[in-house]
Design a protein around this motif. Structure first.
Motif, PDB file in Angstrom:
ATOM      1  N   GLN A  53       0.741  -1.194  -0.127  1.00 36.96           N
ATOM      2  CA  GLN A  53       0.170  -0.111   0.034  1.00 36.96           C
ATOM      3  C   GLN A  53       0.867   1.153  -0.059  1.00 36.96           C
ATOM      4  N   GLU A  54       0.753   2.015  -1.224  1.00 36.57           N
ATOM      5  CA  GLU A  54       1.701   3.070  -1.132  1.00 36.57           C
ATOM      6  C   GLU A  54       1.038   4.546  -1.098  1.00 36.57           C
ATOM      7  N   SER A  55      -0.456   4.339  -0.868  1.00 35.71           N
ATOM      8  CA  SER A  55      -1.236   5.638  -0.664  1.00 35.71           C
ATOM      9  C   SER A  55      -2.733   5.148  -0.523  1.00 35.71           C
ATOM     10  N   GLY A  56      -3.438   6.135  -0.136  1.00 33.65           N
ATOM     11  CA  GLY A  56      -4.969   6.065  -0.207  1.00 33.65           C
ATOM     12  C   GLY A  56      -5.265   5.542   1.081  1.00 33.65           C
ATOM     13  N   THR A  57      -6.766   5.180   1.080  1.00 25.11           N
ATOM     14  CA  THR A  57      -7.203   4.512   2.305  1.00 25.11           C
ATOM     15  C   THR A  57      -7.661   3.050   2.167  1.00 25.11           C
ATOM     16  N   VAL A  58      -7.252   2.111   2.849  1.00 27.05           N
ATOM     17  CA  VAL A  58      -7.644   0.654   2.868  1.00 27.05           C
ATOM     18  C   VAL A  58      -8.755   0.312   4.168  1.00 27.05           C
ATOM     19  N   ASN A  59      -9.886  -0.122   3.755  1.00 24.79           N
ATOM     20  CA  ASN A  59     -10.570  -0.621   4.851  1.00 24.79           C
ATOM     21  C   ASN A  59     -10.685  -2.160   4.949  1.00 24.79           C
ATOM     22  N   MET A  60      -9.650  -2.638   5.612  1.00 27.26           N
ATOM     23  CA  MET A  60      -9.288  -4.104   5.569  1.00 27.26           C
ATOM     24  C   MET A  60     -10.297  -5.096   6.356  1.00 27.26           C
ATOM     25  N   GLU A  61     -11.184  -5.836   5.758  1.00 27.83           N
ATOM     26  CA  GLU A  61     -12.126  -6.489   6.431  1.00 27.83           C
ATOM     27  C   GLU A  61     -11.348  -7.621   6.992  1.00 27.83           C
ATOM     28  N   LYS A  62     -10.752  -8.619   6.011  1.00 27.42           N
ATOM     29  CA  LYS A  62     -10.229  -9.795   6.330  1.00 27.42           C
ATOM     30  C   LYS A  62      -8.682  -9.997   5.801  1.00 27.42           C
ATOM     31  N   LEU A  63      -7.589 -10.674   6.136  1.00 30.00           N
ATOM     32  CA  LEU A  63      -6.424 -10.812   5.588  1.00 30.00           C
ATOM     33  C   LEU A  63      -5.781 -12.217   6.174  1.00 30.00           C
ATOM     34  N   THR A  64      -5.670 -13.298   5.157  1.00 30.87           N
ATOM     35  CA  THR A  64      -4.791 -14.683   5.610  1.00 30.87           C
ATOM     36  C   THR A  64      -3.845 -14.929   4.526  1.00 30.87           C
ATOM     37  N   ASP A  65      -2.942 -15.646   4.878  1.00 31.83           N
ATOM     38  CA  ASP A  65      -1.990 -16.084   4.191  1.00 31.83           C
ATOM     39  C   ASP A  65      -1.274 -15.144   3.290  1.00 31.83           C
ATOM     40  N   SER A  66      -0.872 -13.836   3.586  1.00 29.51           N
ATOM     41  CA  SER A  66      -0.584 -12.876   2.880  1.00 29.51           C
ATOM     42  C   SER A  66       0.505 -11.881   3.293  1.00 29.51           C
ATOM     43  N   ASP A  67       1.304 -11.505   2.577  1.00 31.38           N
ATOM     44  CA  ASP A  67       2.400 -10.658   3.022  1.00 31.38           C
ATOM     45  C   ASP A  67       1.448  -9.044   2.832  1.00 31.38           C
ATOM     46  N   ASP A 101     -11.090  -5.674  12.135  1.00 36.17           N
ATOM     47  CA  ASP A 101     -11.018  -6.606  13.242  1.00 36.17           C
ATOM     48  C   ASP A 101      -9.872  -7.235  13.342  1.00 36.17           C
ATOM     49  N   GLU A 102      -9.191  -7.225  14.377  1.00 39.45           N
ATOM     50  CA  GLU A 102      -7.857  -7.599  14.485  1.00 39.45           C
ATOM     51  C   GLU A 102      -7.743  -9.060  14.292  1.00 39.45           C
ATOM     52  N   THR A 103      -8.707  -9.737  14.897  1.00 41.80           N
ATOM     53  CA  THR A 103      -8.509 -11.257  14.733  1.00 41.80           C
ATOM     54  C   THR A 103      -8.695 -12.000  13.326  1.00 41.80           C
ATOM     55  N   ASN A 104      -9.168 -10.958  12.345  1.00 37.92           N
ATOM     56  CA  ASN A 104      -9.496 -11.368  11.088  1.00 37.92           C
ATOM     57  C   ASN A 104      -8.033 -10.730  10.252  1.00 37.92           C
ATOM     58  N   PHE A 105      -7.296 -10.243  10.728  1.00 36.69           N
ATOM     59  CA  PHE A 105      -6.083  -9.722  10.104  1.00 36.69           C
ATOM     60  C   PHE A 105      -4.732 -10.680  10.442  1.00 36.69           C
ATOM     61  N   ASN A 106      -4.487 -11.497   9.642  1.00 36.23           N
ATOM     62  CA  ASN A 106      -3.424 -12.378  10.134  1.00 36.23           C
ATOM     63  C   ASN A 106      -2.312 -12.472   8.894  1.00 36.23           C
ATOM     64  N   ALA A 107      -1.411 -11.593   8.858  1.00 41.32           N
ATOM     65  CA  ALA A 107      -0.258 -11.371   7.786  1.00 41.32           C
ATOM     66  C   ALA A 107       0.854 -12.519   8.221  1.00 41.32           C
ATOM     67  N   LEU A 123      -3.090  -7.620  17.216  1.00 41.11           N
ATOM     68  CA  LEU A 123      -2.886  -7.680  15.743  1.00 41.11           C
ATOM     69  C   LEU A 123      -1.550  -8.686  15.561  1.00 41.11           C
ATOM     70  N   ASN A 124      -1.830  -9.518  15.127  1.00 42.45           N
ATOM     71  CA  ASN A 124      -0.851 -10.873  14.957  1.00 42.45           C
ATOM     72  C   ASN A 124      -0.181 -10.953  13.664  1.00 42.45           C
ATOM     73  N   ALA A 125       1.155 -11.112  13.650  1.00 39.13           N
ATOM     74  CA  ALA A 125       1.681 -11.528  12.619  1.00 39.13           C
ATOM     75  C   ALA A 125       3.013 -12.516  12.797  1.00 39.13           C
ATOM     76  N   ASP A 126       3.144 -13.369  11.662  1.00 37.94           N
ATOM     77  CA  ASP A 126       4.177 -14.302  11.812  1.00 37.94           C
ATOM     78  C   ASP A 126       5.477 -13.280  12.052  1.00 37.94           C
ATOM     79  N   LYS A 127       5.555 -12.504  11.219  1.00 44.44           N
ATOM     80  CA  LYS A 127       6.903 -11.585  11.357  1.00 44.44           C
ATOM     81  C   LYS A 127       6.662 -10.198  11.029  1.00 44.44           C
ATOM     82  N   TYR A 128       6.965  -9.203  11.924  1.00 47.74           N
ATOM     83  CA  TYR A 128       6.929  -7.783  11.878  1.00 47.74           C
ATOM     84  C   TYR A 128       8.271  -7.113  11.211  1.00 47.74           C
TER      85      TYR A 128
END
Length: 494
Positions: free
Chosen positions: A12-26, A38-44, A64-69
């Protein structure tokens, strides 16, 4: 945009993103605004922070959990805080990597308060992350209290210190209805008493000879060249109508509260009876009146509009140079406050009784008059229970207030028919404190400090049917401002 993402690498380089759910992604945040619903639906898998604004303030706390920050730049972070349970949004990971930059927590959404004088809430236990967190915020508001906020890099905790008996220890939004009760409710009542007795005040600007002429329906003898004929005197067997607009601009340093800007405005009108002989040298007049009252209060980002109406009756009695009056009325106000949480509505019911008494000391056949007087009043103001825009239940005990106002007026009766006057009075209030509860928290008891009121005015008759006046006053002390009032009184045909 709103999105659900799985199995993609996103930058994300600019703008606004309203993220509902993210899985298996960087996910890489370089700039712009990322709102996590929802923090529980954001799993980067790998969450890289290079810049921009990360918003976790969605109304509930979470991790807000991630495998790596990877922290590679300066990022602003907005979080929810639940002080009652000492919890807040957190960044969690088994692997936190630091290259450059800092996480600046620049917004705290406190949706609950603590009953303690201070609270410590953990943001992170990661030894690497602790050292690269900061805040440029020094003050935050809960629904009820105001807190000083700081960060402890040794523990990864945010510290919240707040509360107190003075309103500065409270969120300004929670003080809206207590302030409205004092300035839009109580001051409205005080003004209504002044308006009720205004005709009596205007009548007592006249000399004793003029008032005797009214009583006996006589014009003045030519020998009394120093006395002014008032055309209304000839109409003492008729009803009269009157109308009086008013406005006030002031700042009120309420006790136990901040300084409040108050603008009041409105108009009163009524009908007055002929003068009746009450016997034993007493004469009396009865008047009924109605008024529109409006006001606006502003302080610390809060704005309050109030609109209402007043109905009342006043009886006035005169004997020689002595006069006294008694009024009773009932009023209502509908208020709307605009706060940091949105708009909220409340309703007030007011009523009261007041008396005013005085005596005219005449000099040089009435050319000059000194009039000491005293106004006493009792006011009742009740704000009905309601839930404010932050979801806090607001309850209150009725305000019972007694006002004492001794004063003196100086009057001149000029040959050209003009009657200039000036006056000064000292006003102080007894048992006038507001008692409000926010949920189970007792709010500061507000009251109006004593003040001095002094002003000038002029009265004049035109033709055979009309009398008018214009006056202005200044207040200093517990109220600081200026008021302007004008009015017309006209003889009514049967």
């Amino acid at each position: 945009f709103n999105d659900e993402v799985s199995g993609f690498d996103i930058t994300q380089e600019s703008g606004t993103v309203n993220m509902e759910k993210l899985t298996d992604s960087d996910y890489t945040l370089q700039d712009g605004n990322l709102n996590v619903k929802d923090e529980t639906n954001f799993n980067a898998e790998n969450f890289t922070l290079e810049g921009g604004n990360l918003n976790l303030a969605n109304g509930k706390t979470g991790e807000l959990n991630a495998d790596k920050y990877d922290l590679q730049g300066n990022v602003n972070l907005a979080v929810d805080v639940d002080l009652a349970n000492e919890e807040m949004d957190r960044l969690t990971s088994e692997n936190f990597n630091y290259t450059d930059g800092n996480i600046n927590v620049n917004k705290f959404n406190l949706f609950s308060d603590t009953s303690k004088s201070s609270a410590r809430v953990n943001f992170t236990e990661d030894s690497t992350l602790k050292e690269h967190v900061s805040t440029d915020v020094t003050n935050v508001y809960g629904p009820i209290y105001n807190y000083a906020v700081s960060y402890d890099p040794e523990t990864g905790d945010f510290l919240f210190n707040g509360g107190g008996s003075h309103s500065r220890g409270y969120n300004p939004a929670i003080m809206a209805s207590p302030i409205a009760a004092q300035l839009g409710g109580y001051l409205t009542q005080l003004n209504s008493y002044d308006e009720a007795f205004r005709n009596m005040d205007m009548y007592m600007l006249m000399t004793k000879a003029q008032r005797n002429a009214l009583k006996f329906k006589n014009k003045y003898a030519s020998a009394d060249s120093n006395l002014i004929y008032d055309p209304i005197i000839a109409q003492n067997e008729k009803y009269t109508g009157w109308v009086r607009p008013y406005t006030t601009f002031e700042r009120v340093p309420l006790k136990n509260a901040q300084r409040v800007s108050n603008v009041a405005y409105g108009m009163f009108s009524g009908v007055e009876s002929p003068m009746y002989d009450l016997g034993h040298g007493w004469d009396g007049i009865v008047s009924v009146y109605a008024g529109y009252n409006g006001s606006h209060q502003a302080y610390d980002g809060v704005g309050i509009y109030q609109n209402g109406a007043t109905l009342g009756i006043v009886g006035m009695a005169y004997k020689d140079n002595f006069f006294t009056g008694l009024t009773a009325n009932i009023s209502s106000n509908i208020g709307e406050a605009n706060t940091m949480y949105g708009n909220e509505d409340f309703t007030m019911l007011m009523s009261g009784v007041a008396s005013k008494t005085g005596y005219n000391f005449e000099f040089k056949e009435g050319k000059y008059i000194i009039q000491p007087n005293m106004l006493l009043s009792y006011s009742f103001v009740n704000t009905f229970d309601y839930t404010n825009a932050a979801g806090i239940r607001m309850t209150s005990d009725p305000l019972h207030a007694i006002q004492v106002e001794p004063g003196v007026k100086f009057i001149a009766n000029l040959n050209n028919g003009w009657q200039p006057y000036m006056g000064v009075s000292f006003i102080y209030n007894i048992i006038d404190k507001t008692q409000f509860m926010a949920n189970d928290v007792s709010l500061p008891e507000l009251s109006i400090k004593p003040f001095v009121k002094y002003g000038i005015g002029i009265r004049k008759s035109w033709g055979e049917r009309l009398v008018g006046y214009l006056q202005s006053y200044i207040t200093n002390g517990g109220r600081n401002g200026i008021g302007i009032q004008t009015g017309l009184r006209i003889y009514l045909d049967e």
